[in-house]
Design a protein around this motif. Structure first.
Motif, PDB file in Angstrom:
ATOM      1  N   PHE A   1       0.830  -1.201   0.000  1.00 37.66           N
ATOM      2  CA  PHE A   1       0.000   0.000   0.000  1.00 37.66           C
ATOM      3  C   PHE A   1       0.867   1.255   0.000  1.00 37.66           C
ATOM      4  O   PHE A   1       0.556   2.239  -0.668  1.00 37.66           O
TER       5      PHE A   1
ATOM      6  N   SER B   1       3.168   1.164  -3.494  1.00 36.26           N
ATOM      7  CA  SER B   1       2.376   1.069  -4.713  1.00 36.26           C
ATOM      8  C   SER B   1       3.115   0.297  -5.800  1.00 36.26           C
ATOM      9  O   SER B   1       2.971   0.587  -6.989  1.00 36.26           O
ATOM     10  N   SER B   2       3.897  -0.701  -5.403  1.00 36.14           N
ATOM     11  CA  SER B   2       4.658  -1.500  -6.362  1.00 36.14           C
ATOM     12  C   SER B   2       4.732  -2.937  -5.882  1.00 36.14           C
ATOM     13  O   SER B   2       5.307  -3.203  -4.827  1.00 36.14           O
TER      14      SER B   2
ATOM     15  N   PRO C   1       4.597   1.649  -9.805  1.00 32.68           N
ATOM     16  CA  PRO C   1       3.482   2.564  -9.559  1.00 32.68           C
ATOM     17  C   PRO C   1       2.840   3.087 -10.832  1.00 32.68           C
ATOM     18  O   PRO C   1       3.524   3.504 -11.769  1.00 32.68           O
ATOM     19  N   GLN C   2       1.523   3.028 -10.880  1.00 39.32           N
ATOM     20  CA  GLN C   2       0.690   3.580 -11.954  1.00 39.32           C
ATOM     21  C   GLN C   2       0.988   2.988 -13.330  1.00 39.32           C
ATOM     22  O   GLN C   2       0.758   3.620 -14.356  1.00 39.32           O
TER      23      GLN C   2
ATOM     24  N   ASP D   1      -4.348   3.002  -7.170  1.00 43.81           N
ATOM     25  CA  ASP D   1      -3.170   2.204  -7.476  1.00 43.81           C
ATOM     26  C   ASP D   1      -2.668   1.467  -6.240  1.00 43.81           C
ATOM     27  O   ASP D   1      -2.173   0.338  -6.324  1.00 43.81           O
ATOM     28  N   ARG D   2      -2.810   2.091  -5.079  1.00 46.18           N
ATOM     29  CA  ARG D   2      -2.371   1.446  -3.833  1.00 46.18           C
ATOM     30  C   ARG D   2      -3.288   0.280  -3.455  1.00 46.18           C
ATOM     31  O   ARG D   2      -2.816  -0.758  -2.995  1.00 46.18           O
TER      32      ARG D   2
ATOM     33  N   THR E   1      -2.411  -2.587  -5.888  1.00 45.31           N
ATOM     34  CA  THR E   1      -1.164  -3.259  -5.520  1.00 45.31           C
ATOM     35  C   THR E   1      -1.355  -4.159  -4.316  1.00 45.31           C
ATOM     36  O   THR E   1      -0.843  -5.283  -4.267  1.00 45.31           O
TER      37      THR E   1
ATOM     38  N   TRP F   1      -3.815   7.649  -8.208  1.00 45.95           N
ATOM     39  CA  TRP F   1      -2.717   7.441  -7.261  1.00 45.95           C
ATOM     40  C   TRP F   1      -3.167   6.636  -6.049  1.00 45.95           C
ATOM     41  O   TRP F   1      -2.423   5.810  -5.514  1.00 45.95           O
TER      42      TRP F   1
END
Length: 501
Positions: A311, A314-315, A395-396, A427-428, A431, A424
């Motif tokens: 979280f 984000s990756s 991320p994203q 995305d969390r 992930t 943004w």
């Protein structure tokens, strides 16, 4: 209250609790700093960069571990398995990942068609001041690039770049509107080609497993390297509470008007976030229970550190080291399975991304007043599944592949700007569910592979014992290479012969 038990629980889960606390503090810090701007009016990009600096250092440290971790863990895991067993484990993992991705897409389509979050909104109102430039790409080219990147021509280059098709309009007719008539070229863009490295590592591991007896030393090297990388990972992970705090605080500061953003995109955000969390914590948990008969709540609690890191960063790729550690140390998954299955999952298993892209495409179509046929919806579902497999674990990355999904229903690439305001945060959530899906997948594959793993462990131990016996005898009676013959007592020659038999 039994304080000794509470204290023991805190000690066992200290890092997880600190990381979750870091998420909470990051949100509070971001909201608090928004109320006290640096220059009296707003936070500049440089001010945000200062806030993000510590988080950026943490993210860099995690990303630096991705390459050595994927290569060493995959080669060691695949090389230590029998060829037939590695094929079974790999097949089970891919089957699970594809099945759950399809389920995620179906759930997303059902939700967005039922709730219709874009039916009562205006496209101009939602877009705000966001600007998005079209990227010249077609669905076919994106799928072809996905396969091309599985076979990188240069493995060193694959560590820093990946191939991407580039379309340019013809010189004699630069206004040509049919993109399929444009000139086809290619270029390498910055970003690790993880898919290519995963394929290369699996092939190398299979070759190593096929020559295990002759190349035991090479296999041992990669096993030891994997352990060293995991040790370094453990050190970096202890920085996650601080890193996550500043990453989230800086991201909140970047948004100009949080209230206005959520008022315009609130229903869309609720549909995507609700669908993603329902898929992760209900659908996947139910599958995990049905297959393994284990308590999914306890399993998720043990993965708390990995989920909090996912979280915050984000990756899914950056979270890979933490996910491995949680699975092996807290959930008791065999490292031969976790280090084989997880890198594959971080590359191809994107349940959250698949659901998001299906919802986003139909939401934008609703905003534009475009009526979708069953064929359009089916095309979106297939393309969203394929696009999620091709999405990088960064991320994203979903925004890039969303262009491919929009192309299936004839929507322009710049329509991505309609939803970029809340991407943004979504995305969390994506992930987090991607990492949870990878973890459930590894546990389910391990459950069905237990008996085979146990049966393959004994021959390996016997082989190691034989090799060690030979090594001990050779050390006790070193061969004199300067002499034409080696003199050894008859009894000792007899012992050495029997030990090798």
């Amino acid at each position: 209250m039994n304080w000794p038990n509470v204290w023991n629980f805190v000690k066992r889960n200290l890092l997880t609790l600190l990381t979750i606390l870091g998420v909470v503090i990051g949100i509070a810090l971001g909201l608090g700093l928004r109320a006290v701007p640096a220059d009296g009016e707003t936070w500049s990009a440089r001010d945000v960069m200062y806030i993000n600096y510590v988080g950026d250092l943490f993210l860099r440290a995690l990303k630096a571990l991705i390459l050595p971790l994927i290569v060493s863990s995959l080669i060691a895991a695949v090389g230590s398995l029998d060829l037939s067993l590695s094929k079974k484990i790999g097949g089970r993992a891919v089957l699970y990942y594809l099945a759950t991705t399809v389920l995620a897409v179906i759930l997303g389509i059902v939700l967005v068609i039922t709730v219709k979050p874009g039916a009562d909104s205006e496209a101009d109102e939602v877009s705000g001041d966001q600007k998005g430039g079209p990227r010249n790409v077609t669905t076919v080219d994106t799928l072809l690039d996905l396969v091309r990147n599985m076979f990188p021509p240069n493995l060193v280059q694959a560590c820093i770049q990946q191939y991407q098709t580039v379309l340019t309009p013809p010189e004699n007719n630069p206004t040509e509107s049919d993109i399929y008539e444009w000139k086809v070229g290619g270029a390498y863009s910055d970003g690790m080609n993880i898919l290519g490295l995963v394929v290369a590592s699996i092939v190398f591991g299979v070759a190593l497993g096929a020559t295990k007896k002759e190349n035991a030393l090479v296999l041992s090297f990669f096993q030891q390297l994997s352990q060293v990388v995991m040790k370094v990972t453990g050190w970096v992970i202890w920085l996650s509470p601080v890193g996550v705090t500043f990453l989230i605080a800086a991201k909140i500061l970047e948004i100009e008007d949080l209230g206005d953003m959520f008022s315009k995109l609130g229903l869309y955000f609720a549909v995507v976030a609700g669908g993603i969390l329902f898929h992760g914590f209900v659908v996947l948990s139910l599958l995990f229970f049905l297959f393994t008969r284990r308590n999914p709540i306890k399993f998720i609690a043990n993965m708390g550190q990995a989920l909090a890191t996912a979280f915050g960063t984000s990756s899914s790729s950056a979270s890979l080291p933490v996910t491995m550690q949680c699975l092996e140390e807290k959930n008791g998954i065999d490292e031969r399975v976790s280090r084989f299955v997880l890198p594959i999952g971080a590359t191809i298993n994107m349940d959250g991304t698949a659901l998001y892209e299906a919802v986003a495409a139909i939401f934008i179509a609703q905003l534009r007043g475009l009526s979708l046929s069953f064929g359009n919806v089916l095309a979106i579902s297939i393309t969203a599944t394929a696009a999620s497999i091709g999405a990088a674990g960064i991320p994203q990355a979903g925004l890039v592949t969303l262009v491919m999904v929009l192309d299936t229903v004839g929507l322009p690439a710049e329509d991505v700007s309609l939803i970029i305001a809340v991407d943004w945060l979504l995305d969390r959530f994506r992930t987090l569910v991607n990492v949870l899906g990878d973890s459930f997948g590894a546990a389910i594959v391990y459950h069905f592979s237990k008996a085979e793993l146990e049966s393959s462990k004994q021959p390996q131990q016997d082989l190691s014992l034989t090799q060690q016996t030979e090594l001990d005898l050779e050390l006790a009676h070193p061969v004199d290479h300067s002499a034409t013959t080696t003199v050894m007592p008859h009894d000792e020659r007899h012992i050495l012969k029997n030990s090798r038999l």
